[in-house]
Design an enzyme around this catalytic site. Sequence first.
Site, mmCIF file in Angstrom:
data_model
loop_
_atom_site.group_PDB
_atom_site.id
_atom_site.type_symbol
_atom_site.label_atom_id
_atom_site.label_comp_id
_atom_site.label_asym_id
_atom_site.label_seq_id
_atom_site.Cartn_x
_atom_site.Cartn_y
_atom_site.Cartn_z
ATOM 1 N N GLY A 85 7.296 9.914 -0.670
ATOM 2 C CA GLY A 85 7.588 11.037 -1.542
ATOM 3 C C GLY A 85 7.444 10.707 -3.015
ATOM 4 O O GLY A 85 7.445 11.620 -3.853
ATOM 5 N N ASP B 239 4.061 -0.843 1.984
ATOM 6 C CA ASP B 239 3.844 -1.463 0.667
ATOM 7 C C ASP B 239 5.201 -1.858 0.065
ATOM 8 O O ASP B 239 5.435 -1.725 -1.135
ATOM 9 C CB ASP B 239 3.085 -0.516 -0.274
ATOM 10 C CG ASP B 239 2.470 -1.221 -1.477
ATOM 11 O OD1 ASP B 239 2.629 -2.452 -1.610
ATOM 12 O OD2 ASP B 239 1.844 -0.540 -2.300
ATOM 13 N N HIS C 227 -3.746 2.270 0.763
ATOM 14 C CA HIS C 227 -2.870 3.263 0.115
ATOM 15 C C HIS C 227 -3.649 4.391 -0.580
ATOM 16 O O HIS C 227 -3.720 4.462 -1.801
ATOM 17 C CB HIS C 227 -1.762 2.663 -0.754
ATOM 18 C CG HIS C 227 -2.086 1.573 -1.726
ATOM 19 N ND1 HIS C 227 -3.079 1.671 -2.642
ATOM 20 C CD2 HIS C 227 -1.488 0.375 -1.946
ATOM 21 C CE1 HIS C 227 -3.092 0.577 -3.391
ATOM 22 N NE2 HIS C 227 -2.145 -0.228 -2.976
HETATM 23 ZN ZN LIG Z 1 -1.702 -1.962 -3.946
#
Ligand SMILES: [Zn+2]
Length: 387
Positions: free
Chosen positions: A252, A276, A219
Amino acid sequence: VLLGGAELLDPDAPGLGHGSLLIDRGRIAERLAPGAKPPGDVLAIDLGGLALAPGFLDLHHHGRVIFSDAALLEVALFHDASMMLRHGTTGFLVTTISMPAPGLREQVARLGELISSPLRAPGATPLGIHLEGPWINPRAAGAHAPAGIRPFDPMEGEELWARAQGAIRMVTLAPELPGADALMARLGRLGAIVSLGHSLASDDVVTQSVTRGARHVTHLFNAMGPLHHRSPGLAGAALADDRLSCDLICDGAHVHPAMTRVAARAKGPRLILVTDRLDPPEDRRGPLAGGDILCDGEAFRLADGRLAGSRLRLDEAVANARSMAGMTRLEAVAACTLRPARLLGIESERGTLRPGARADLVVLDPQNRVLETWLAGERVYAAPGRG
Ligand SMILES: [Zn+2]
């Protein structure tokens, strides 16, 4: 079965355009040009110009699993795997979070068993375990509970690898922590992907860890140092280094749309879309820092406002990658099909419309809504109103 009259979104063969897929015994047997005559007796289904893409693959999915103790894991895993079909996801890495050693050991052991046995009813395939922590930087923990975070201990590692029965495919770790070099070396021997994340590493440390086998970044922008022009840190090194692929939560809320464009331009074919995603049960209590998590409509947050995970699905991520990051439809599809399949080393099986691959497929309308999902040549989901 012949799935005909489709726009083929094949990240392996861009510009393929329209055509048909012949499916035999759960696999793609052949790609046929428009008008080509299928051999012999087939059940022909006309898709009327809709798009046909490989099933989506999610490298980072927490779902309900992280809210379940070992006794309820099977139910939670099946919940997650079956819900994903509505959104076109046909394979995923079951992603754990940082937990104290006994709980993690138990969870990994049970997941290893479940992953090696077939699901009882149609669901996306759990392709392995992604350990997100516990070997992360406590100062970049995000919503991971501090009590679950610790430096790498080789004894604990050996026990986890043994209990997982080979299911650990990816580990998110902070390379600046003591023990990280030994951990990366061990993961290399296991054949698991080293992904850098939840880290405050400097760009020098990141570069060194690439020479020690790190291949991916978890991420991008979330739970890492900021991108600063005199101190690039993990985010800057990740954007600049072509040896690293990166994944992104394109909802977003986790990353500003402008930064998703920066990521898409810098990483090109090395950018991967993940969710996620969290699926907390009704009471919303969980193993994350602070216990309670709240959904603000966009994402999950802790009581103090910190982001705690998404409510994203990969079909939405594809749509957002087009509208926010300016990716083409085929790039956005590639970012959750062929690219993650390549990272996992399964691109002859999944993430492609290549002959020989599993017939895990998604039928999309022009707005990228999932109309049908197919698993190994069988239609397992049809949107309401679609016969
Ligand atoms: Zn994480």
